[in-house]
Each structure stands twice: as structure tokens, then as C-alpha cells.
Design a protein around this motif. Structure first.
Motif, short mmCIF file in Angstrom:
data_model
loop_
_atom_site.label_atom_id
_atom_site.label_comp_id
_atom_site.label_asym_id
_atom_site.label_seq_id
_atom_site.Cartn_x
_atom_site.Cartn_y
_atom_site.Cartn_z
N ARG A 171 0.83 -1.21 0.00
CA ARG A 171 0.00 0.00 0.00
C ARG A 171 0.86 1.25 0.00
O ARG A 171 0.56 2.23 -0.70
CB ARG A 171 -0.92 -0.03 1.23
N LEU A 172 1.94 1.25 0.77
CA LEU A 172 2.82 2.41 0.83
C LEU A 172 3.54 2.62 -0.50
O LEU A 172 3.70 3.76 -0.95
CB LEU A 172 3.84 2.22 1.96
N ALA A 173 3.97 1.54 -1.13
CA ALA A 173 4.62 1.66 -2.44
C ALA A 173 3.64 2.20 -3.48
O ALA A 173 4.00 3.07 -4.30
CB ALA A 173 5.15 0.30 -2.87
N GLU B 229 1.47 -1.90 -9.63
CA GLU B 229 1.02 -3.04 -8.83
C GLU B 229 2.03 -4.17 -8.85
O GLU B 229 2.26 -4.84 -7.83
CB GLU B 229 -0.33 -3.54 -9.35
N LEU B 230 2.67 -4.38 -10.00
CA LEU B 230 3.64 -5.46 -10.13
C LEU B 230 4.86 -5.20 -9.25
O LEU B 230 5.31 -6.07 -8.51
CB LEU B 230 4.06 -5.62 -11.59
N ALA B 231 5.39 -4.00 -9.33
CA ALA B 231 6.56 -3.65 -8.51
C ALA B 231 6.21 -3.67 -7.03
O ALA B 231 7.00 -4.13 -6.20
CB ALA B 231 7.09 -2.28 -8.92
N ALA B 232 5.03 -3.17 -6.68
CA ALA B 232 4.62 -3.13 -5.27
C ALA B 232 4.47 -4.54 -4.71
O ALA B 232 4.84 -4.81 -3.55
CB ALA B 232 3.33 -2.35 -5.12
N ALA B 233 3.93 -5.46 -5.51
CA ALA B 233 3.78 -6.85 -5.05
C ALA B 233 5.14 -7.49 -4.82
O ALA B 233 5.36 -8.19 -3.83
CB ALA B 233 2.98 -7.65 -6.07
N ALA B 234 6.08 -7.24 -5.74
CA ALA B 234 7.42 -7.81 -5.57
C ALA B 234 8.12 -7.19 -4.35
O ALA B 234 8.81 -7.89 -3.60
CB ALA B 234 8.24 -7.56 -6.84
N GLY B 235 7.93 -5.89 -4.16
CA GLY B 235 8.52 -5.25 -2.99
C GLY B 235 7.97 -5.79 -1.70
O GLY B 235 8.72 -5.98 -0.73
N ALA B 236 6.68 -6.06 -1.65
CA ALA B 236 6.07 -6.61 -0.43
C ALA B 236 6.69 -7.95 -0.05
O ALA B 236 6.78 -8.29 1.13
CB ALA B 236 4.57 -6.77 -0.63
N ALA B 237 7.16 -8.70 -1.06
CA ALA B 237 7.79 -9.99 -0.77
C ALA B 237 9.06 -9.83 0.04
O ALA B 237 9.44 -10.74 0.79
CB ALA B 237 8.11 -10.71 -2.09
N LEU B 238 9.72 -8.67 -0.07
CA LEU B 238 10.97 -8.46 0.65
C LEU B 238 10.74 -8.33 2.15
O LEU B 238 11.69 -8.41 2.93
CB LEU B 238 11.69 -7.23 0.11
N ALA C 54 11.00 -2.09 2.35
CA ALA C 54 10.40 -2.93 1.32
C ALA C 54 9.59 -2.09 0.34
O ALA C 54 9.64 -2.31 -0.88
CB ALA C 54 9.52 -4.00 1.97
N ALA C 55 8.86 -1.10 0.86
CA ALA C 55 8.10 -0.20 -0.01
C ALA C 55 9.03 0.64 -0.87
O ALA C 55 8.77 0.86 -2.07
CB ALA C 55 7.19 0.69 0.83
N LEU C 56 10.10 1.14 -0.29
CA LEU C 56 11.08 1.91 -1.07
C LEU C 56 11.70 1.04 -2.16
O LEU C 56 11.91 1.51 -3.29
CB LEU C 56 12.17 2.44 -0.15
N ALA C 57 11.98 -0.21 -1.84
CA ALA C 57 12.52 -1.12 -2.85
C ALA C 57 11.54 -1.30 -4.00
O ALA C 57 11.93 -1.38 -5.17
CB ALA C 57 12.85 -2.47 -2.22
N ALA C 58 10.24 -1.34 -3.68
CA ALA C 58 9.23 -1.46 -4.73
C ALA C 58 9.22 -0.24 -5.64
O ALA C 58 9.10 -0.35 -6.86
CB ALA C 58 7.85 -1.65 -4.10
N VAL C 59 9.35 0.95 -5.05
CA VAL C 59 9.40 2.17 -5.85
C VAL C 59 10.64 2.17 -6.74
O VAL C 59 10.59 2.52 -7.93
CB VAL C 59 9.38 3.42 -4.95
#
Length: 494
Positions: A129-131, A138-147, A337-342
Motif C-alpha cells: 500500500r505504501l509503495a 502493482e507489479l513492482a509493489a507486489a514484488a517489494g512486499a515480498a521483501l 520494502a516499499a522503497l525497494a518497490a518504488v
């Protein structure tokens, strides 16, 4: 009729069909959260160990006292160095379990650990959600959440009843609502309220409140800054009022805590570490995840400078403190993790085509999954604990044999007192596991000849009388029938 040409895609725009990428992203997010829940529930139900006494004596034990009327009292709840929000939350879980018949410690402890594990899964969704609030796809945010959802260190801490775990969720959701430039007044108020709640759960989360106000001021968003400050002031008032109602003085727990940890540097008695500690331990505990998340977070500097500044502020201030424990960073890990998604989203934009974008996102998830699958191999050295004494010992199930024997003792109707001869009470589950209002003595307590206890937890070669339960190298043995009264028994944790 002339054919209308299809517009060419703009530079850097995703070429994955609009109907395809969202489906892939949602499926990926669902899989990440389900896998994260599976990891956490597995360890919640298969580990009776302890990382540090706080996970019992700052939460479970005072909550047990609230619900069942007895338990050991740590110095923090004698001098009032903690408020009652975290024990109250845990007491709510214990009370709910009790309402549905879960009055046995094996039941309510599992319920509590699963609850905290699911809070961790919700925190991973908060990273997503933060990403998204900072423009990640959505794709990047989902991958970031995995971290966060699948990485070894968050999984290790997830089932433990610690303030860091409980507060990570309101931190990440609060910033997701309040930090973006387009936040509405309602979102800003809700986000600031969540951050205020996070401070009640853990005082150090005030750094996030200061960070939010600093970002709003730096962006010259004076009206939102004023509104956020007013909401946070209301939560500060609630903090002070709670202390007045429970300890008899406004902000009593905060003042005692700051006096002990800042003015007297009391926490250093439990060890100190250099500035590099957190980076070193994160690399040991989940090296690939830490390197990947760190690199991607730096790529987010242009698109999410405020969030990066807040996360960095929290990290640096903790790194500057002499006493360090890896758990202290748990509230900030969903932010990274959110920053990684961004940052990942910037990479995906450069890739453009459908297959490379999907493969890059899946590669990030694969790195996180490999970390989670290896979580069972974590040692205390990997999580930065007991580094000078037993760094190669498994970080899982420490004191687990003692706690399983406490669970066995809880079922003994002939129990009228118990001595744990092999451990200090602080490194056991206390009455949260024993769940009988009988005297419980530490290793340096009264002798067997005192007659004050009927059972002991000891090693087999020192076991008297009848052995009634075993766990690993330890046994629960019955000394005698009946106990002499102990009018001087103190419920204070020695």
C-alpha cells in the motif's frame, strides 16, 4: 473508412497489456501474502523458544495477569517504565481465546503467536500500500512486499509478542495514508492517528511522527503539517492520560523509560555495539535480500525522497544508540520494502517489454522466497544476539525444552510449587506457560529440602523421585506430595 493508427507507446511506459499485468500483479501479491502467512504460522506453531525475555515479560506475562490474575512482574511494571497498551492488546487476544474456551496455555499461546504472525502479513500488505501511494505499479509493489513477507529476519521475529511487531503495521499504514502529496484531510488524519497509536505501542516510533512533520514542512505543506501536528498532539494527550490513569502521573512511563535508557544509559548493561552493527547483522541474516532492498531503495530517492528520509532517520538514530538489538529495526523494515518497490518500478519502466518486466519482478520474489526457506537455519549470530557467547547456536527454540516442560507442568493436578533448576526465570515462559497460581522458583531459589515445591525441571542425572515428562535433555520430576507454604513468596521477576 480510413484506419485509425494505434498510438505508439510513450518512452518508458509499460508494454504489458493492461488486462494482463494487473492480473499477474494481484496473483503475485496474493501468493506472496499466503506464503508469508504460511511461513509465520509454521514457526508460530513449531517454536517454543525465546529471542529475548521482553517477548514474555513485557507482553505475555502482564497480559496473563490482566486476564487470569497472576504472573511474574518485571521491573518495568513495578517502576512504571512501560505503558499498558501492548499488554492490553495481548490481553485482548488472551481474553478472546478464553471466551471461546481456549484457557489452556498450549491453546492461547498458539493463538497469540499466530495473531502476531498475521499482523506481520498485514504489515507486508502495508508495504504494498505504501509503495502504491508513492506511484509504484502493482507489479513492482507486489514484488517489494515480498521483501518483507518472505524474508528470513521478519519471519523470525513475526510470531513474537514484541512491541516492534505490533507497531510495524500502524507505522507503515500511517505513512501510506499521511505521507503522499495528494493525501486528503481524512487520510492525513487517519495516518497521523495510526502513527500516534504506534507511539503508544513503542515510544521510539515517535521518530516517524517527527519524520512526517519534517517532510510536510520541507514540502511547504503548512496546513497539512498543522493538521497532522494537532492529531499527534491528541494522541500524546491520550498517552499521558493513560499513564495518569494507570501509573498516577502524566507521561510517567515515558519519563521513567527515557530516564533509564537515555539519561542513565541503563540499556547498555545488556551490551553495546558499534554503528555498523545493523548493516552487518542484516547482511548475515538475509544477505541477498538486504543488498537487493538497499540498492532498490536508493533508486527510489527521486520519486520518494520523503519516505527515504524518514526510513533513513529511523535507521541512523538507532545505529547511533550504544545498545542495539536487531528487533528494534522491525518497524522500519516494511518501509524499506516499499522503497525497494518504488525503486524496482523505475527499473521496470526501463525494461518496457512484457516478459522482462515480469521476470524482473519474479526474480525479486525468488530472492525473498529463498531467504524465507532458509529461515530455519538462522543462528543467534545471524540475528545479532549472544554474539560473544553462542553465535553458532540455532536462534530457534532457545529455552523451548524448559517451556514445553512448563506446559507439561500446567497439566499436573498434584503440582503445588515448581523450581526450574536449569535456567533463570527471565529466560523462561513464566506463568504464561505454567498457568497455575503456585510458587515458581528460579535456579537460585530455595533448596529441595525446603519443601516449598513439589516438582523440579532439571537434567535426568539430577532428577529425584518420579520423572513425569521429558523434553530434549531436560525432565520434569516429582519430588514429593504436597508443599510447605511460602508466606514470603514474591511475584516479582528476580
Amino acid at each position: 473508412m480510413p484506419t485509425v493508427p494505434t498510438p505508439a507507446p510513450t518512452a518508458g511506459a509499460p508494454l504489458l497489456a493492461a488486462s494482463t499485468e494487473p492480473r499477474l500483479a494481484r496473483a503475485l501479491l496474493g501468493a506472496v501474502l499466503v506464503a508469508g502467512a504460511a511461513f509465520r504460522i509454521h514457526w508460530a506453531l513449531n517454536d517454543e523458544g525465546m529471542y529475548w525475555p521482553d517477548e514474555v515479560y513485557q507482553s505475555l506475562e502482564p497480559a496473563h495477569r490482566l486476564v487470569y490474575g497472576y504472573g511474574l512482574v518485571a521491573w518495568e511494571f513495578i517502576e512504571g517504565a512501560r505503558n499498558w497498551v501492548l499488554p492490553g492488546l495481548v490481553a485482548g487476544v488472551l481474553g478472546l481465546a478464553r471466551l471461546f474456551g481456549g484457557t489452556e496455555p498450549g491453546v492461547y499461546l498458539d493463538v497469540t503467536k499466530v495473531f502476531f504472525g498475521l499482523v506481520g502479513v498485514a504489515s507486508a500488505w502495508g508495504s504494498w500500500r505504501l509503495a502504491r501511494a508513492h506511484g509504484a505499479s502493482e507489479l513492482a509493489a507486489a514484488a517489494g512486499a515480498a521483501l518483507f513477507a518472505l524474508a528470513a529476519v521478519p519471519i523470525y521475529f513475526a510470531p513474537r509478542a514484541l512491541s516492534e511487531n505490533a507497531s510495524a503495521l500502524p507505522v507503515v499504514l500511517g505513512l501510506a495514508l499521511a505521507l503522499p502529496k495528494g493525501a486528503s484531510r481524512r487520510a492525513l488524519g487517519a495516518g497521523a492517528s495510526l502513527l500516534g497509536l504506534a507511539v503508544l505501542l513503542r515510544l521510539q516510533n515517535g521518530i516517524f511522527c517527527v519524520g512526517l512533520l519534517g517532510v510536510l514542512a520541507a514540502q511547504r505543506r503548512w496546513r497539512p503539517a498543522g493538521e497532522a501536528l494537532a492529531v499527534l498532539a491528541g494522541w500524546a494527550l491520550a498517552y499521558g492520560l493513560l499513564d495518569w490513569l494507570t501509573w498516577g502521573r502524566w507521561f510517567h512511563s515515558a519519563l521513567v523509560y527515557l530516564d533509564f535508557n537515555v539519561l542513565r544509559d541503563g540499556a547498555s548493561a545488556w551490551g553495546t555495539a558499534p554503528f555498523s552493527y545493523y548493516g552487518r547483522v542484516l547482511f548475515k541474516g538475509m544477505g541477498a535480500v538486504s543488498l537487493l532492498a538497499g540498492a532498490l531503495a536508493l533508486l527510489a530517492a527521486r520519486r520518494a525522497p520523503g519516505l527515504l528520509a524518514v526510513a533513513a532517520l529511523f535507521f541512523v538514530l538507532h545505529a547511533l544508540q550504544p545498545h542495539k538489538e536487531l528487533r528494534f529495526l522491525v518497524p522500519v523494515l516494511p518501509l524499506f520494502a516499499a522503497l525497494a518497490a518504488v525503486g524496482l518500478d523505475s527499473v521496470l519502466e526501463g525494461l518496457g517489454a512484457r516478459t522482462p518486466r515480469a521476470m524482473a519482478a519474479l526474480a525479486v520474489v525468488a530472492v525473498a522466497t529463498a531467504s524465507g526457506l532458509g529461515a530455519g537455519r538462522l543462528t543467534f549470530g545471524d540475528v545479532g544476539q549472544y554474539e560473544d557467547s553462542r553465535p553458532r547456536v540455532s536462534a530457534w527454540d532457545d529455552s523451548g525444552d524448559v517451556n514445553r516442560l512448563l506446559l507439561a507442568a500446567s497439566e499436573r493436578r498434584d503440582l503445588c510449587g515448581l523450581k526450574i533448576e536449569v535456567a533463570h526465570l527471565a529466560w523462561t515462559g513464566g506463568y504464561s506457560y505454567l498457568h497455575q497460581p503456585v510458587p515458581l522458583y528460579s535456579h537460585n531459589g530455595p533448596s529441595r529440602e525446603s519443601g516449598l515445591y513439589s516438582h523440579v525441571i532439571t537434567v535426568p542425572e539430577h532428577a529425584p523421585g518420579e520423572v513425569v515428562a521429558r523434553s530434549g535433555p531436560l525432565v520434569l520430576a516429582r519430588l514429593r506430595d504436597g508443599c510447605a507454604p511460602d508466606p514470603g513468596y514474591a511475584w516479582r521477576l528476580p
